[in-house]
Motif scaffolding. Structure first.
Motif, PDB file in Angstrom:
ATOM      1  N   ARG A  43      40.474  12.313  64.252  1.00 36.99           N
ATOM      2  CA  ARG A  43      39.403  13.279  63.971  1.00 36.99           C
ATOM      3  C   ARG A  43      38.941  14.038  65.214  1.00 36.99           C
ATOM      4  O   ARG A  43      38.477  15.162  65.099  1.00 36.99           O
ATOM      5  N   THR A  44      39.056  13.423  66.381  1.00 35.32           N
ATOM      6  CA  THR A  44      38.598  14.081  67.600  1.00 35.32           C
ATOM      7  C   THR A  44      39.731  14.739  68.382  1.00 35.32           C
ATOM      8  O   THR A  44      39.474  15.495  69.310  1.00 35.32           O
ATOM      9  N   GLY A  45      40.961  14.415  68.025  1.00 30.03           N
ATOM     10  CA  GLY A  45      42.105  14.961  68.759  1.00 30.03           C
ATOM     11  C   GLY A  45      42.353  14.269  70.085  1.00 30.03           C
ATOM     12  O   GLY A  45      43.133  14.746  70.903  1.00 30.03           O
ATOM     13  N   LEU A  46      41.681  13.147  70.306  1.00 30.70           N
ATOM     14  CA  LEU A  46      41.872  12.383  71.538  1.00 30.70           C
ATOM     15  C   LEU A  46      43.019  11.393  71.372  1.00 30.70           C
ATOM     16  O   LEU A  46      43.380  11.015  70.260  1.00 30.70           O
ATOM     17  N   SER A  47      43.583  10.966  72.479  1.00 34.61           N
ATOM     18  CA  SER A  47      44.653   9.972  72.464  1.00 34.61           C
ATOM     19  C   SER A  47      44.081   8.599  72.150  1.00 34.61           C
ATOM     20  O   SER A  47      42.915   8.318  72.436  1.00 34.61           O
ATOM     21  N   LEU A  48      44.911   7.745  71.591  1.00 34.51           N
ATOM     22  CA  LEU A  48      44.524   6.370  71.258  1.00 34.51           C
ATOM     23  C   LEU A  48      45.318   5.413  72.116  1.00 34.51           C
ATOM     24  O   LEU A  48      46.525   5.553  72.275  1.00 34.51           O
ATOM     25  N   ASP A  49      44.641   4.437  72.673  1.00 28.98           N
ATOM     26  CA  ASP A  49      45.305   3.349  73.375  1.00 28.98           C
ATOM     27  C   ASP A  49      44.566   2.059  73.043  1.00 28.98           C
ATOM     28  O   ASP A  49      43.506   2.086  72.405  1.00 28.98           O
ATOM     29  N   LEU A  50      45.129   0.947  73.461  1.00 29.71           N
ATOM     30  CA  LEU A  50      44.552  -0.354  73.155  1.00 29.71           C
ATOM     31  C   LEU A  50      43.950  -0.991  74.392  1.00 29.71           C
ATOM     32  O   LEU A  50      44.491  -0.881  75.493  1.00 29.71           O
ATOM     33  N   LEU A  51      42.842  -1.642  74.205  1.00 29.94           N
ATOM     34  CA  LEU A  51      42.193  -2.425  75.243  1.00 29.94           C
ATOM     35  C   LEU A  51      42.595  -3.874  75.003  1.00 29.94           C
ATOM     36  O   LEU A  51      42.106  -4.518  74.076  1.00 29.94           O
ATOM     37  N   MET A  52      43.521  -4.356  75.805  1.00 29.50           N
ATOM     38  CA  MET A  52      44.129  -5.661  75.571  1.00 29.50           C
ATOM     39  C   MET A  52      43.392  -6.748  76.357  1.00 29.50           C
ATOM     40  O   MET A  52      43.643  -6.957  77.547  1.00 29.50           O
ATOM     41  N   THR A  53      42.474  -7.428  75.694  1.00 26.83           N
ATOM     42  CA  THR A  53      41.740  -8.533  76.300  1.00 26.83           C
ATOM     43  C   THR A  53      41.544  -9.640  75.275  1.00 26.83           C
ATOM     44  O   THR A  53      41.503  -9.391  74.068  1.00 26.83           O
ATOM     45  N   LYS A  54      41.423 -10.844  75.760  1.00 31.31           N
ATOM     46  CA  LYS A  54      41.105 -12.006  74.927  1.00 31.31           C
ATOM     47  C   LYS A  54      40.254 -12.959  75.749  1.00 31.31           C
ATOM     48  O   LYS A  54      40.391 -13.048  76.968  1.00 31.31           O
ATOM     49  N   LYS A  55      39.427 -13.708  75.057  1.00 33.34           N
ATOM     50  CA  LYS A  55      38.584 -14.684  75.750  1.00 33.34           C
ATOM     51  C   LYS A  55      39.386 -15.939  76.081  1.00 33.34           C
ATOM     52  O   LYS A  55      40.377 -16.256  75.424  1.00 33.34           O
ATOM     53  N   ILE A  56      38.927 -16.647  77.107  1.00 31.26           N
ATOM     54  CA  ILE A  56      39.400 -18.005  77.385  1.00 31.26           C
ATOM     55  C   ILE A  56      38.310 -18.928  76.881  1.00 31.26           C
ATOM     56  O   ILE A  56      37.156 -18.823  77.307  1.00 31.26           O
ATOM     57  N   GLY A  57      38.671 -19.786  75.961  1.00 31.30           N
ATOM     58  CA  GLY A  57      37.710 -20.736  75.425  1.00 31.30           C
ATOM     59  C   GLY A  57      37.632 -21.992  76.274  1.00 31.30           C
ATOM     60  O   GLY A  57      38.588 -22.364  76.960  1.00 31.30           O
ATOM     61  N   HIS A  58      36.487 -22.647  76.223  1.00 30.75           N
ATOM     62  CA  HIS A  58      36.309 -23.925  76.921  1.00 30.75           C
ATOM     63  C   HIS A  58      37.242 -24.952  76.288  1.00 30.75           C
ATOM     64  O   HIS A  58      37.419 -24.963  75.066  1.00 30.75           O
ATOM     65  N   PRO A  59      37.835 -25.854  77.084  1.00 29.98           N
ATOM     66  CA  PRO A  59      38.781 -26.826  76.514  1.00 29.98           C
ATOM     67  C   PRO A  59      38.161 -27.753  75.459  1.00 29.98           C
ATOM     68  O   PRO A  59      38.864 -28.223  74.566  1.00 29.98           O
ATOM     69  N   GLN A  60      36.855 -27.974  75.510  1.00 31.07           N
ATOM     70  CA  GLN A  60      36.217 -28.842  74.527  1.00 31.07           C
ATOM     71  C   GLN A  60      35.649 -28.081  73.333  1.00 31.07           C
ATOM     72  O   GLN A  60      35.256 -28.684  72.347  1.00 31.07           O
ATOM     73  N   ASN A  61      35.583 -26.763  73.445  1.00 32.26           N
ATOM     74  CA  ASN A  61      35.099 -25.927  72.340  1.00 32.26           C
ATOM     75  C   ASN A  61      35.689 -24.528  72.526  1.00 32.26           C
ATOM     76  O   ASN A  61      35.145 -23.708  73.253  1.00 32.26           O
ATOM     77  N   ARG A  62      36.802 -24.263  71.863  1.00 32.27           N
ATOM     78  CA  ARG A  62      37.550 -23.013  72.060  1.00 32.27           C
ATOM     79  C   ARG A  62      36.734 -21.763  71.720  1.00 32.27           C
ATOM     80  O   ARG A  62      37.034 -20.682  72.196  1.00 32.27           O
TER      81      ARG A  62
END
Length: 123
Positions: A43-62
């Motif tokens: 709709r805006t004519g702008l380019s699309l890209d992805l923001l590739m991030t993920k959280k690191i969960g605590h080992p005892q509670n992901r």
């Protein structure tokens, strides 16, 4: 509020229409943000890209985030009892998943250049 993510994308695109055809990039977070970002980009004519991030969960509670990992960087909050071996293994696993997702959604297209602008911390 919205019937689905596509509907949300149209509503957001309406709010951002003043940026149509300007220089810029719509960054979407997989997976849920892609339908929204796609509509806004179209709709805006702008380019699309992805923001590739993920959280690191605590080992005892992901679900409890202790940091985040991207394809090229990471941010971690120190936590007692979380080993560097755990952080290293999680970071490698997350980056592997992020690369797979990027390939799935964007194919072999190179990420678009987005200039990094540091916040001005002067008061």
């Amino acid at each position: 509020m919205f019937t689905d993510r596509i509907d949300a994308g149209f509503a957001l695109a309406e709010k951002l229409k003043k940026y149509a055809r300007m220089e810029g990039v719509i960054l979407a977070v997989p997976r849920g943000g892609i339908p929204i970002g796609y509509v806004v980009a179209k709709r805006t004519g702008l380019s699309l890209d992805l923001l590739m991030t993920k959280k690191i969960g605590h080992p005892q509670n992901r679900e409890y985030a202790i940091g985040a990992v991207s394809l090229t960087d990471s941010f971690l909050l120190p936590h007692i009892g979380v080993s560097s071996a755990y952080i290293k293994a999680e970071t490698e696993q997350i980056r592997k998943r992020l690369k797979e997702m990027r390939l799935k959604f964007m194919g072999t297209a190179e990420p678009l250049a987005a200039e990094r602008q540091d916040c001005d911390r002067r008061r």
